[in-house]
Motif scaffolding. Structure first.
Motif, PDB file in Angstrom:
ATOM      1  N   MET A  14       0.798  -1.103  -0.012  1.00 54.10           N
ATOM      2  CA  MET A  14      -0.088   0.034   0.165  1.00 54.10           C
ATOM      3  C   MET A  14       0.704   1.322  -0.060  1.00 54.10           C
ATOM      4  O   MET A  14       1.987   1.317   0.677  1.00 54.10           O
ATOM      5  N   ASP A  15       0.576   2.043  -0.842  1.00 56.31           N
ATOM      6  CA  ASP A  15       1.350   3.568  -0.993  1.00 56.31           C
ATOM      7  C   ASP A  15       1.156   4.324   0.468  1.00 56.31           C
ATOM      8  O   ASP A  15       0.001   4.202   1.042  1.00 56.31           O
ATOM      9  N   PRO A  16       2.172   5.199   0.688  1.00 54.76           N
ATOM     10  CA  PRO A  16       2.080   5.712   1.898  1.00 54.76           C
ATOM     11  C   PRO A  16       0.671   6.875   1.978  1.00 54.76           C
ATOM     12  O   PRO A  16       0.180   6.993   3.187  1.00 54.76           O
ATOM     13  N   PHE A  17       0.186   7.309   0.908  1.00 58.35           N
ATOM     14  CA  PHE A  17      -0.832   8.185   1.034  1.00 58.35           C
ATOM     15  C   PHE A  17      -2.197   7.423   1.705  1.00 58.35           C
ATOM     16  O   PHE A  17      -2.636   7.978   2.526  1.00 58.35           O
ATOM     17  N   HIS A  18      -2.453   6.241   1.024  1.00 55.53           N
ATOM     18  CA  HIS A  18      -3.690   5.438   1.410  1.00 55.53           C
ATOM     19  C   HIS A  18      -3.155   4.912   2.611  1.00 55.53           C
ATOM     20  O   HIS A  18      -4.293   4.699   3.460  1.00 55.53           O
ATOM     21  N   GLU A  19      -2.191   4.626   3.058  1.00 56.95           N
ATOM     22  CA  GLU A  19      -1.914   3.995   4.405  1.00 56.95           C
ATOM     23  C   GLU A  19      -2.348   5.118   5.419  1.00 56.95           C
ATOM     24  O   GLU A  19      -2.785   4.741   6.359  1.00 56.95           O
ATOM     25  N   HIS A  20      -1.474   6.450   5.389  1.00 62.74           N
ATOM     26  CA  HIS A  20      -2.036   7.461   6.262  1.00 62.74           C
ATOM     27  C   HIS A  20      -3.510   7.828   6.116  1.00 62.74           C
ATOM     28  O   HIS A  20      -4.116   8.197   7.362  1.00 62.74           O
ATOM     29  N   TYR A  21      -4.311   7.972   4.947  1.00 61.22           N
ATOM     30  CA  TYR A  21      -5.344   8.134   5.005  1.00 61.22           C
ATOM     31  C   TYR A  21      -6.416   7.133   5.706  1.00 61.22           C
ATOM     32  O   TYR A  21      -7.300   7.379   6.543  1.00 61.22           O
ATOM     33  N   LEU A  22      -6.128   5.794   5.688  1.00 63.68           N
ATOM     34  CA  LEU A  22      -6.727   5.005   6.368  1.00 63.68           C
ATOM     35  C   LEU A  22      -6.483   4.915   7.970  1.00 63.68           C
ATOM     36  O   LEU A  22      -7.254   4.855   8.558  1.00 63.68           O
ATOM     37  N   ALA A  23      -5.280   5.301   8.164  1.00 66.24           N
ATOM     38  CA  ALA A  23      -4.910   5.439   9.562  1.00 66.24           C
ATOM     39  C   ALA A  23      -5.737   6.348  10.178  1.00 66.24           C
ATOM     40  O   ALA A  23      -6.332   6.380  11.338  1.00 66.24           O
ATOM     41  N   LEU A  24      -5.899   7.875   9.462  1.00 67.57           N
ATOM     42  CA  LEU A  24      -6.602   9.019   9.865  1.00 67.57           C
ATOM     43  C   LEU A  24      -8.123   8.861  10.018  1.00 67.57           C
ATOM     44  O   LEU A  24      -9.041   9.573  10.519  1.00 67.57           O
TER      45      LEU A  24
END
Length: 198
Positions: free
Chosen positions: A1-11
């Motif tokens: 998973m790319d960092p953007f989607h990983e961070h979006y899912l975390a938030l």
């Protein structure tokens, strides 16, 4: 998973935190602070109790909008949180109407940082981390964490009603970040936070 989607899912679907960028702060002290500020706001400052807040606009005497603010009530003062670069302008405007009132206006922006904490798991993790219950009403806040440092944690705020805003002394920011990461929160890019906000 790319960092953007990983961070979006975390938030959103997990537990994440991100720097919010600068926010200006004005402390309003003095016995007449509540009635005085209430005269310039579009929301009810008189109804505030300690550890609660309201969103409002500061108006000129002719009803022109001068600033979008969040007003937080402490035991001895009010704190106006607003966009970067607005504090001195609002102080200049409000101060000209302090005549006989016991009101002191101080720019207290320096030395503070803000974090957004979000995700469906965030509240439970914060409760466990702090041994406190997070506020249930929008813009209510608590001062907590203890140990090496303390922070103010409020429900909602400038970025989103679906999360928490942490107000942290800049000297303690690295400690707070470490505590959050150690507790399973994912540190996210500020650009992703903007996407979540939108």
């Amino acid at each position: 998973m790319d960092p953007f989607h990983e961070h979006y899912l975390a938030l959103t679907a997990g537990a994440g935190f991100a720097a919010m960028g600068a926010r200006d702060q004005i402390e309003v002290a003095g016995e007449d602070r509540i009635g005085f500020l209430n005269n310039f706001c579009t929301n009810d400052v008189k109804g505030l109790s300690p550890n609660s807040g309201v969103e409002a606009f500061i108006l000129s005497v002719k009803g022109r909008v001068l600033g979008h603010v969040f007003i937080y009530c402490g035991e001895q003062s009010l704190v106006i949180e607003t966009s970067p670069g607005q504090a001195d302008k609002l102080i200049e405007h409000l101060d000209r109407y302090v005549i006989t009132e016991d009101v002191q206006l101080t720019n207290v922006t320096e030395g503070w940082a803000f974090l957004f904490v979000g995700g469906v798991e965030a509240e439970e993790r914060l409760n466990s981390l702090t041994n406190d219950q997070m506020p249930t009403e929008q813009l209510d806040f608590i001062t907590t964490l203890g140990g090496k440092t303390s922070v103010a944690i409020g429900r909602g705020g400038a970025f989103s009603p679906c999360g928490f805003t942490m107000c942290v002394r800049e000297d303690d920011l690295s400690v707070v970040r470490d505590v959050l990461r150690d507790s399973g929160f994912i540190e996210c890019d500020e650009g992703v936070l903007q996407a979540v906000r939108i």
